[in-house]
Every structure is written in C-alpha cells, then in structure tokens.
Design a protein around this motif. Structure first.
Motif, short mmCIF file in Angstrom:
data_model
loop_
_atom_site.label_atom_id
_atom_site.label_comp_id
_atom_site.label_asym_id
_atom_site.label_seq_id
_atom_site.Cartn_x
_atom_site.Cartn_y
_atom_site.Cartn_z
N CYS A 138 0.05 -0.04 13.50
CA CYS A 138 0.01 -0.34 12.06
C CYS A 138 0.46 0.83 11.21
O CYS A 138 0.61 0.69 10.00
CB CYS A 138 -1.41 -0.75 11.65
N ALA A 139 0.68 2.00 11.81
CA ALA A 139 0.91 3.21 11.02
C ALA A 139 2.36 3.66 11.06
O ALA A 139 3.01 3.62 12.10
CB ALA A 139 0.01 4.34 11.53
N ARG A 140 2.85 4.07 9.94
CA ARG A 140 4.17 4.69 9.84
C ARG A 140 3.92 6.15 9.47
O ARG A 140 3.47 6.44 8.37
CB ARG A 140 5.01 3.97 8.77
N TRP A 141 4.17 7.03 10.41
CA TRP A 141 3.79 8.43 10.15
C TRP A 141 5.02 9.32 10.17
O TRP A 141 6.06 8.94 10.68
CB TRP A 141 2.75 8.86 11.19
N HIS A 142 4.83 10.49 9.59
CA HIS A 142 5.94 11.44 9.53
C HIS A 142 5.97 12.26 10.80
O HIS A 142 5.05 13.03 11.08
CB HIS A 142 5.78 12.35 8.31
N HIS A 143 7.01 12.03 11.61
CA HIS A 143 7.14 12.76 12.87
C HIS A 143 7.76 14.13 12.59
O HIS A 143 8.90 14.21 12.13
CB HIS A 143 8.02 11.95 13.84
N CYS A 171 -6.83 1.39 12.65
CA CYS A 171 -6.03 1.15 13.85
C CYS A 171 -5.94 -0.36 14.04
O CYS A 171 -6.29 -0.89 15.10
CB CYS A 171 -6.68 1.78 15.08
N THR A 172 -5.53 -1.06 13.00
CA THR A 172 -5.62 -2.53 13.01
C THR A 172 -4.41 -3.20 13.66
O THR A 172 -4.33 -4.44 13.66
CB THR A 172 -5.86 -3.07 11.59
N GLY A 173 -3.48 -2.41 14.20
CA GLY A 173 -2.41 -3.00 15.00
C GLY A 173 -1.53 -3.95 14.24
O GLY A 173 -1.09 -3.65 13.12
N GLY A 174 -1.30 -5.12 14.81
CA GLY A 174 -0.41 -6.08 14.16
C GLY A 174 -0.65 -7.49 14.63
O GLY A 174 -1.50 -7.74 15.49
N ARG A 175 0.09 -8.39 14.02
CA ARG A 175 0.05 -9.80 14.39
C ARG A 175 1.43 -10.22 14.84
O ARG A 175 2.43 -9.73 14.32
CB ARG A 175 -0.32 -10.66 13.18
N ALA A 176 1.47 -11.16 15.76
CA ALA A 176 2.76 -11.68 16.21
C ALA A 176 3.46 -12.38 15.04
O ALA A 176 2.83 -13.14 14.31
CB ALA A 176 2.55 -12.65 17.35
N SER A 177 4.74 -12.09 14.89
CA SER A 177 5.51 -12.77 13.83
C SER A 177 5.76 -14.21 14.22
O SER A 177 6.05 -14.51 15.38
CB SER A 177 6.86 -12.10 13.64
N MET A 178 5.67 -15.10 13.23
CA MET A 178 6.00 -16.50 13.46
C MET A 178 6.82 -16.99 12.27
O MET A 178 6.25 -17.33 11.22
CB MET A 178 4.72 -17.33 13.64
N GLU A 216 -0.65 -5.02 10.72
CA GLU A 216 -1.79 -5.65 10.06
C GLU A 216 -2.31 -4.72 8.97
O GLU A 216 -3.18 -3.89 9.21
CB GLU A 216 -2.87 -5.95 11.10
N ASN A 217 -1.78 -4.87 7.77
CA ASN A 217 -2.28 -4.02 6.69
C ASN A 217 -2.48 -4.79 5.38
O ASN A 217 -2.70 -4.20 4.34
CB ASN A 217 -1.35 -2.82 6.47
N THR A 218 -2.43 -6.13 5.48
CA THR A 218 -2.60 -6.92 4.25
C THR A 218 -4.00 -6.72 3.65
O THR A 218 -4.14 -6.78 2.43
CB THR A 218 -2.40 -8.42 4.53
N TRP A 219 -4.98 -6.45 4.50
CA TRP A 219 -6.36 -6.27 4.00
C TRP A 219 -6.49 -5.02 3.13
O TRP A 219 -7.48 -4.86 2.43
CB TRP A 219 -7.34 -6.25 5.15
#
Lengths: 403, 69
Positions: A290-295, A122-129, A256-259
């Motif tokens: 951070c997740a793209r799930w199948h709805h 559940c690592t969420g995301g980072r603000a784009s810059m 946030e999924n680069t890790w």
C-alpha cells in the motif's frame, strides 16, 4: 542521498516523531504488518502492540495462494502460530479492519476505537476488477477465501479463462493446467511481460507457457463477460470470443488506502512516505504493497507488490516507528513458480536500455538488464546462480551509494 | 514475554530445503556466520550459529525453506 529522503516537518510534527511511543497499532495483518510487529518486539519495544487484520485466518503466506494451494500440494501456511503472538504479547485482532483515521485514534469496522502513538499502515491492496468484467461468479484472487473458492472451482471445471497474463495470472494458469484443465490466458501486451522484460524474453516465456499447454492470447483485452447457461463468454477486443466454465480476472491490484481519504495522509497510487516510512501525518507510517516510498538509492518514489520487499518493508517500518534512523533501501527481488520452473528476478526492471539474453539449452535462460552500461536487473528461469551474482554486484553498488 | 523461541538444549542446527530455496540471500544477510550461498546460488547451512541466528534466518526466508533440525 537527496532532499526527498525525509519529509519536511513542522516543529510540532518534529516533536511528535521524536516522542517515545507507548502504544503501537499495526493496521493490516499481511507479511508487512506481521514483520513489523515482530520487529518491534525483537528490538525490545515493551509497550502495547496491536495488529488489526480484516481476514479471519491467522496471518499466512500469500505467495502460495496462486500456486501450491491451487494445486492442493499445500494448505495455507501460517507465518506464525497463535502462541508466537501470545508469547510476544502481540494483540492480534482478526476479522476487523480500520475504517477511519483521526490523530491518535483509529476507528475499526466493529465500531471500536484504538488509540496509538504510532500507527503503521500495512493494509496491502485489493484485486482490481474492471467493471465490464464483474459478471456474477467471475473470480479474483487476493485472499485465502478467494483461493479456496478458486480451488473449488478448479476441481469442478474443465475450461478456465484467465484474464491477465502477469505473474499471478500465469501462476493460476499453470496451476490449472497442472490440474488438467484446458486454459486460455488473455494478455494485453503483444507478448507476455513485454512491458517489463522486453519482447525477446517475453517470447521465451510465452513458448514456455505454451509448452505447458496454456493457450496464450496476446495483444488483446477482455471487453466484457456474459454468463449464458452456466458458460462464460469473454468478449475480446479483437472481436473474438473465448468460452470457459470459469473465469479468473488477474489484472493487478489497487492499494488499500481509501479508508484514509478523510485523514491528513497523502496518497498517490499508494500512501506517500519518505525513506523512513513516514507519511504526511505525524506518528503514522506505512509499509508494504500500500506504500509508495522514496527509495534513497533509486532517488525516486516506488511502490512494489512483492512479497519479500513487503516483508522487509514491514520490519523497516517497525524500526522507524521506534526512531531508528535507517532508510529503507532494498534491492528489489521477486520470484514466481510456473509448472516446476523457477522464475527469479533481482534489481529494478524499469529504465533499462539494453538486455543481454543467454539461453541455456534444456536449462532455462538468463537475461541481464543494463541502464547506460550498468547492470540494473537480472531475470532468470532456473538459473539461481546468476541471480546471486547480480545481487552481489547490486549490493556493492547500494553500499557505495548509502555510505 | 520472550523475544525468541527457546530451542532444544544443545547445539542448534538447521536444514535448507533446496527444492524450495529461491536463493534470496536473506538468510546469509541476517546470519552470515551460519549460512552461505553456494555456487548454484542456493542457501547452505554451515553449521554453527546460535538459536537467534537460526530463528532470524528461518523467519527471513521468503519461502520457508529453513527449518530447525
């Protein structure tokens, strides 16, 4: 429900998912991660539960960062007290983040390792810059530390430039106006929110924003920022320049999924999961921004960045981690607060081909979005009863499709 | 390890902050015996519900508008 609802599994991974977990690690201490951990306990899971959180603060309500925290009406609101975690024997490790994933083991930024039977990401995301905008002192907003810094800047500055006119950018612009700053907001679309809400609704929002005193610059983008003698000069695509004592860039977030890049977890603008929050790696689930799930109702892969969806997603992932066979099929919902007006939306704002707009003099407006004659979403300003009505209709539709 | 808070002794009770309420309907979903959305689309506490209903409703609220009273 379609065939994409479930990951295709090998016999070995089928066995891994069927095993009874004893140690569950939740990577990420946003609302999805916290809800996940609490749901595990609510469901009676009595094994080890650990939450890893990068930020040093107790997990908090992120929605206030762009609104009441900036206007100083409120301080940080914690989701739970430290005792709530202790009472539930939830091991909350703050100030560390997950850096690498191997089967059954997560490596943390302090060099330690945690073993798991189930990992919920559940690592969420980072603000784009965007790199042309990353001039020294330019602010993005995602964390509590960002919000405190921005609030501090708002107390010292008179002119703010907000790049990005989405909901977060609009909330920041609105909060800055409330604090008496002059505000220019730069938005790429010709009308704010045009790409999701359509031109007519976008125009109404724009006039609301202008009535708050926000100078809305649409149909152009920021190409570069220069800081000269403490003043920021934002170069726009239309050749103009606007200046301010501070600049906020609010142009969205990156999951946030680069890790996970060295792991077997598949990503594609988010961590790919089935309807049961399961990633392509046995024992690893994902939920939240951070997740793209199948709805299963919409029959497509979706990623939302909405607080309420993230909260429900986290709880759903907790149930799925315990083997409860219940697909995650939320009715999308979000809200936004701008200068005392409540913006609310329920349903899905993509794929609509008709909008019916009702204006209520002095009392906001409501827009219903239809896809082939069937209601898809309702967006309303200060009309909560319309939201409730559409939610009821959508729920009936969802229940029909899910049973 | 307790699964829920222990509330005060006696009948539990809750209050909805209508200024904060955004009518998400989450409380009605998790505790339909204790909460309802009124004609304005806002949450109302009906009375009733046990501790765990009220706690579930309160923690499901995206804007923390439900408090025990």
């Amino acid at each position: 429900m379609g065939s994409r609802d479930r990951m295709e599994l090998t016999a070995a991974s089928e066995r891994a998912w069927a095993s009874r977990p004893r140690r569950i690690v939740v990577a990420g201490a946003g609302v999805a991660g916290v809800r996940c951990a609490f749901e595990l306990r609510r469901r009676g899971f009595d094994g080890a539960v650990t939450i890893i959180g990068e930020e040093p603060e107790l997990p908090y309500d992120r929605t206030l960062l762009s609104t009441e925290l900036l206007t100083a009406k409120r301080e940080l609101r914690y989701l739970h007290s430290a005792e709530d975690y202790a009472d539930r024997d939830i091991d909350l490790r703050l100030g560390v983040r997950a850096t690498r994933l191997a089967p059954g083991e997560v490596e943390l930024s302090d060099g330690s390792r945690l073993t798991y039977d189930r990992l919920v990401v559940c690592t969420g995301g980072r603000a784009s810059m965007p790199s042309p905008l990353s001039e020294n002192g330019v602010i993005t907003l995602r964390t509590a530390a960002d919000a405190w810094r921005l609030r501090d800047v708002l107390t010292r500055c008179e002119r703010l430039v907000v790049i990005g006119g989405g909901f977060i950018g609009s909330e920041i612009a609105s909060a800055a106006r409330e604090r008496g700053l002059s505000v220019v907001m730069v938005e790429r679309d010709d009308t704010p929110f045009e790409s999701i809400l359509g031109t007519d609704v976008g125009k109404l929002i724009r006039s609301l924003q202008e009535s708050f005193g926000i100078e809305v610059r649409c149909g152009t983008t920021a190409r570069g920022i220069q800081k000269i003698d403490g003043e920021y000069h934002v170069r726009l695509g239309d050749g103009d320049t606007c200046a301010g004592d501070a600049v906020v860039v609010s142009v969205g977030m990156m999951p946030e999924n680069t890790w996970l890049s060295t792991s077997d977890v598949q990503t594609a603008d988010g961590i790919v999961t089935d309807a049961y929050c399961r990633t392509t790696m046995p024992g690893v689930l994902a939920a939240g921004d951070c997740a793209r799930w199948h709805h299963p109702v919409y029959g497509t892969d979706l990623r939302f960045e909405h607080w309420d969806t993230a909260a429900k997603h986290g709880a759903a992932a907790g149930r799925c981690a315990l083997g409860v066979a219940e697909p995650f099929a939320p009715i999308p919902m979000f809200w936004s607060e701008q200068n005392g007006s409540k913006f609310q939306c329920v349903g899905r704002l993509t794929g609509w081909n008709e909008v019916r707009l009702e204006q209520r003099p002095g009392a906001g407006f409501v827009a219903h979005y239809f896809r082939d004659g069937m209601i898809s979403a309702t967006f309303a300003v200060d009309q909560p009863e319309e939201i409730a009505r559409t939610r009821t209709r959508l729920r009936e539709h969802f229940e029909e499709l899910l049973t | 390890m307790s699964s829920e808070h222990n509330g005060s002794v006696g009948q539990p009770s809750a209050a909805v902050d209508r200024d904060a309420c955004i009518g998400s309907g989450n409380c009605v979903e998790v505790a339909p015996n204790a909460f309802v959305l009124d004609d304005d689309g806002m949450a109302n506490y009906l009375g009733g519900g046990n501790d765990s209903d009220i706690n579930a409703a309160s923690s499901s609220c995206p804007v923390a508008a439900i408090s025990r009273s």
